[in-house]
Design a protein around this motif. Structure first.
Motif, PDB file in Angstrom:
ATOM      1  N   ARG A 138      56.231  47.956  32.867  1.00 17.96           N
ATOM      2  CA  ARG A 138      55.321  47.447  33.900  1.00 17.96           C
ATOM      3  C   ARG A 138      54.892  48.607  34.794  1.00 17.96           C
ATOM      4  N   ARG A 174      51.395  51.442  35.720  1.00 12.18           N
ATOM      5  CA  ARG A 174      49.937  51.514  35.763  1.00 12.18           C
ATOM      6  C   ARG A 174      49.377  51.977  34.424  1.00 12.18           C
ATOM      7  N   LEU A 216      49.567  49.134  31.955  1.00 12.38           N
ATOM      8  CA  LEU A 216      48.616  48.088  32.315  1.00 12.38           C
ATOM      9  C   LEU A 216      47.195  48.494  31.931  1.00 12.38           C
ATOM     10  N   GLU A 262      59.848  51.267  36.378  1.00 13.43           N
ATOM     11  CA  GLU A 262      58.769  50.280  36.430  1.00 13.43           C
ATOM     12  C   GLU A 262      58.189  50.210  37.839  1.00 13.43           C
ATOM     13  N   MET A 269      55.919  47.573  38.894  1.00 10.49           N
ATOM     14  CA  MET A 269      55.500  46.232  39.292  1.00 10.49           C
ATOM     15  C   MET A 269      56.512  45.206  38.812  1.00 10.49           C
ATOM     16  N   GLU A 306      57.076  41.357  37.099  1.00  9.40           N
ATOM     17  CA  GLU A 306      56.345  40.678  36.032  1.00  9.40           C
ATOM     18  C   GLU A 306      55.166  39.892  36.583  1.00  9.40           C
ATOM     19  N   PHE A 343      52.347  42.249  37.538  1.00 13.29           N
ATOM     20  CA  PHE A 343      51.743  42.804  36.317  1.00 13.29           C
ATOM     21  C   PHE A 343      50.781  41.800  35.692  1.00 13.29           C
TER      22      PHE A 343
END
Length: 443
Positions: free
Chosen positions: A117, A119, A122, A154, A156, A158, A161
């Motif tokens: 999770r 950037r 993503l 990580e 973020m 869940e 995200f």
């Protein structure tokens, strides 16, 4: 938003029971298990009765560093059209790594693995979802997965995200409440916090399934009854939004129709309990439509900078998958114990699927099959799907010595020779019948 109602995962083992089951508005089928030109008669009959069928993909790997494979996307689109499906679903996961982005051999997981999770991850996921949305004839929904392991660093939660994913792509969500429970036990994540952060208005439908806890680790088995904590999470979700559809998943150790119907009843009661708290009616059944809202445009990962992002994600995913399936060192920051559990779980799943794809192997090797396969899988990753894995294992068993001797070795050699060449070897009908008889007698 499509209103689906109450559903169950269609599997060949329970096809007859599903057809007779009262209160089933729709079914979901694993997309890769279907041949569009030869749909199972049970699914044809269900469709003729007006039962919606949704294809659920498991091999696209939208969370992987590579762009989605055009052939896999075309196959998923073909299945959606053959079924007249209102949407298709896939997973937020990676299932392969290596290849051109890392200048290394491609690796197959044979399972859904979590994306970090971050950037970078993503950005890649959003770009891949965009590619899939353009290729599919119907809307796409993506599912949160269960995980045994956590990525270090990580950025973020869940919920955060998934919120950003929806905001940037307009994709729908398939929320699996059993996976939220799995991540609660295995990673200490609060399901209520995850639900509070989700864009619940983007939920396409909900999965409910059972699992089992072993040595403090929850395994999302889809082979056990749905436990009370999972139903409680479903009630919490239903207290926040009326889920357009709720579906029971079962993939192994299928119970009788009566038990499946009782589980569907319990799921319905959990949804109604949540709706009473919300002060609204439960999800309407039998109301169907099409999701027509276009997804907003979003930044991608297809320019030069995006390519560097893909390379960074590829290196991280390849290092992890290599440690899991090829015995390479554990990447820094990962829990070694949990990675060991995950590696053994991947090997066990491979052994089980290969036994289904090539049932002659356990028939020939008997009780030696499973320990032999697990030994083989420790340092030999999949290189081309489960059928190729069966061939590779048989070759390894023949060359390693001691695993197959005497008649078993001869039968294993004949099986491998029949399937490893470009075409089956020619032999008389009498010889083929005699060989099959010997294999069946050893089962």
């Amino acid at each position: 938003m499509v209103r689906l109602g109450t559903g169950i995962g269609w599997r060949p083992e329970i096809a007859d029971a599903v057809e007779r089951m009262p209160g089933v508005d729709w079914v979901e089928v694993v997309a890769e298990n279907l041949c569009p030109g030869h749909l199972p008669e049970s699914l044809v009959r269900l469709r003729e009765r007006g039962v919606t069928v949704v294809p659920h993909g498991v091999s696209l790997g939208l969370g992987g560093a590579e762009r989605p494979d055009e052939g896999r996307l075309a196959a998923l689109a073909e299945r959606a059209e053959a079924l007249g499906a209102p949407l298709v679903t896939e997973h937020i996961a990676f299932v392969r790594a290596g290849g051109p982005l890392t200048a290394s051999a491609p690796l197959e997981a044979g399972h859904l693995l979590p994306v970090p999770r971050t950037r970078d991850a993503l950005d890649v996921l959003c770009a891949n979802v965009r590619i899939a949305q353009r290729a599919l004839p119907v809307p796409l929904a993506v599912e949160n997965i269960a995980a045994l392991i956590s990525w270090p660093g990580e950025e973020m939660t869940e919920g955060q995200f998934l919120y950003e994913l929806v905001e940037r792509t307009g994709v729908r969500l398939l929320i699996d409440v059993a996976n939220l429970h799995t991540n609660h036990v295995n990673r200490g994540e609060d399901p209520a916090e995850a639900l509070a952060e989700l864009p619940v208005e983007a939920i396409a439908y909900v999965h409910v399934a059972g699992g089992v806890e072993k040595d403090g680790v929850w395994h999302d088995s889809h082979a056990h009854p749905v436990p009370r904590p999972v139903l409680d999470i479903l009630t919490d979700l239903a207290s926040r939004v009326a889920p357009p559809g709720v579906l029971l998943e079962r993939d192994e150790d299928f119970p009788g129709a009566g038990e499946l119907e009782r589980e569907l009843t319990a799921i319905g009661e959990a949804v109604r309990a949540g709706s009473r708290t919300r002060g609204a009616e439960p999800v309407a059944e039998g109301v169907r439509g099409r999701v027509v809202e276009p997804a907003p445009e979003a930044p991608g990962a297809d320019d030069e900078a995006g390519e560097r992002v893909r390379e960074r994600v590829a290196l991280a995913q390849t290092a992890l998958l290599s440690a899991l399936v090829a015995g390479t060192p554990v990447p820094e920051g990962f829990d070694r114990t949990r990675l060991g559990i995950q590696a053994r779980a991947l090997a066990a799943k491979r052994a089980g699927v290969v036994a289904k794809v090539a049932p002659e192997l356990p028939a020939v090797l008997g009780t030696a099959y499973r320990p032999a396969f697990l030994s083989y899988a420790q340092s030999r990753p999949m290189r081309g799907g489960y059928r190729q894995d069966a061939l590779d294992f048989a070759e390894w068993a023949l060359l390693s010595g001691g695993l197959a001797e005497g008649r078993a070795k001869g039968e294993l050699r004949e099986w491998w020779l029949d399937r490893s060449g470009p075409a089956p070897r020619r032999r008389s009908r009498v010889a083929r019948v005699a060989r099959m008889g010997r294999v069946l007698m050893r089962r």
